[in-house]
Design an enzyme around this catalytic site. Structure first.
Site, PDB file in Angstrom:
ATOM      1  N   CYS A  68       0.843  -1.198   0.000  1.00 62.18           N
ATOM      2  CA  CYS A  68       0.000   0.000   0.000  1.00 62.18           C
ATOM      3  C   CYS A  68       0.879   1.249   0.000  1.00 62.18           C
ATOM      4  O   CYS A  68       1.981   1.258   0.543  1.00 62.18           O
ATOM      5  CB  CYS A  68      -0.925   0.008   1.224  1.00 62.18           C
ATOM      6  SG  CYS A  68      -2.085   1.403   1.233  1.00 62.18           S
ATOM      7  N   ASP A 124       0.394   3.805   1.678  1.00 63.45           N
ATOM      8  CA  ASP A 124       0.345   4.418   3.013  1.00 63.45           C
ATOM      9  C   ASP A 124       1.747   4.755   3.534  1.00 63.45           C
ATOM     10  O   ASP A 124       2.637   3.905   3.536  1.00 63.45           O
ATOM     11  CB  ASP A 124      -0.359   3.436   3.979  1.00 63.45           C
ATOM     12  CG  ASP A 124      -0.746   4.103   5.283  1.00 63.45           C
ATOM     13  OD1 ASP A 124       0.152   4.642   5.977  1.00 63.45           O
ATOM     14  OD2 ASP A 124      -1.937   4.099   5.628  1.00 63.45           O
ATOM     15  N   ARG A 168       2.919   5.041   6.309  1.00 64.72           N
ATOM     16  CA  ARG A 168       3.362   4.358   7.537  1.00 64.72           C
ATOM     17  C   ARG A 168       3.877   2.950   7.289  1.00 64.72           C
ATOM     18  O   ARG A 168       4.271   2.266   8.244  1.00 64.72           O
ATOM     19  CB  ARG A 168       2.191   4.298   8.541  1.00 64.72           C
ATOM     20  CG  ARG A 168       1.665   5.671   8.938  1.00 64.72           C
ATOM     21  CD  ARG A 168       0.312   5.568   9.610  1.00 64.72           C
ATOM     22  NE  ARG A 168      -0.719   5.044   8.711  1.00 64.72           N
ATOM     23  CZ  ARG A 168      -1.980   4.810   9.058  1.00 64.72           C
ATOM     24  NH1 ARG A 168      -2.358   5.041  10.298  1.00 64.72           N
ATOM     25  NH2 ARG A 168      -2.848   4.349   8.171  1.00 64.72           N
ATOM     26  N   HIS A 178      -2.081  -3.852   5.087  1.00 66.16           N
ATOM     27  CA  HIS A 178      -1.888  -3.434   6.485  1.00 66.16           C
ATOM     28  C   HIS A 178      -3.236  -3.147   7.126  1.00 66.16           C
ATOM     29  O   HIS A 178      -4.159  -2.677   6.446  1.00 66.16           O
ATOM     30  CB  HIS A 178      -0.977  -2.199   6.568  1.00 66.16           C
ATOM     31  CG  HIS A 178      -1.576  -0.964   5.934  1.00 66.16           C
ATOM     32  ND1 HIS A 178      -2.146   0.047   6.684  1.00 66.16           N
ATOM     33  CD2 HIS A 178      -1.730  -0.601   4.638  1.00 66.16           C
ATOM     34  CE1 HIS A 178      -2.592   0.986   5.863  1.00 66.16           C
ATOM     35  NE2 HIS A 178      -2.359   0.620   4.619  1.00 66.16           N
TER      36      HIS A 178
HETATM   37 CO    CO Z   1      -3.436   1.258   2.998  1.00 67.81          CO
END
Ligand code: CO
Length: 213
Positions: free
Chosen positions: A42, A44, A46, A98
């Site tokens: 992903c 993302d 993080r 995630h």
């Molecule tokens: Co994501």
């Protein structure tokens, strides 16, 4: 100093630290790449691919998009998979999702997401495929977590549906495909232990692409 300007100082410090460990690091890095792993994860912020796996530059070929989707008409991800398998000859392909994934969360909401609709459709289709199991989970957060896992599983199956993966596996016995979930709260990776050989055998009843045109 702004956070943006600091990046170039950070970069110089990083170069110095890498050279401290290995004086020739960048000379070697510039020569070639021979990564054993393709990571599809992903976007993302993080979930940084190399860091969570403890891998260095040169170790992993990376593709990231919203909610780690592998769609057969997405030229981007398909080009990455083809290059990684046919040319880099990666031994493992990892689809890593995630928990608390905003993309998966958005797909669970009954609303028009505009330009995101066709992308999120891929995840809504995963829900439909596993509707019985998901609707049986009464706790909403647990259902969301399970959809994250099932999305990883189905995107891994989509990787296995590609001709390049099937042909390489037939000829070389690699790559194998894995499904992982990263837990933001603990930093730990969870292996979903997908049975690659079994999935391949089952999907080839319909998606066998190992023959020639
Ligand atoms: Co994501």
């Amino acid at each position: 100093m702004t956070r943006y300007n600091r990046i170039f100082d950070n970069n110089k410090q990083w170069v110095a630290s890498m050279k401290e460990k290995d004086a020739d690091f960048f000379e070697k890095l510039a020569k070639d790449q021979t990564p054993d792993f393709l990571y599809i994860g992903c976007s993302d912020s993080r979930v940084p691919a190399n860091e969570i796996m403890g891998l260095e530059p040169g170790d992993v070929f990376v593709h990231r998009n919203v909610a780690n989707v592998v769609a057969s008409i997405d030229l981007n991800v398909m080009s990455v998979i083809n290059y990684a398998v046919a040319h880099l000859k990666v031994k493992h392909i990892i689809v890593c999702g995630h928990y608390n994934c905003g993309g998966v969360r958005a797909a669970m909401l009954p609303r028009d997401m505009g330009i995101l609709n066709p992308w999120l459709r891929n995840i809504r289709d995963v829900y439909r495929l596993h509707q019985e199991e998901l609707d049986g989970i009464t706790d909403e957060h647990a259902r969301y977590n399970r959809l994250v896992e099932l999305n990883v599983q189905e995107q891994a199956v989509n990787v296995i549906k590609t001709a390049v993966v099937q042909k390489s596996y037939l000829n070389n016995q690699y790559p194998t495909v894995h499904g992982w979930v990263f837990d933001l709260k603990t930093g730990l990776l969870k292996d979903l232990n997908l049975d690659f050989a079994e999935i391949l055998k089952n999907i080839q009843k319909i998606y066998d692409l190992t023959g020639d045109a």
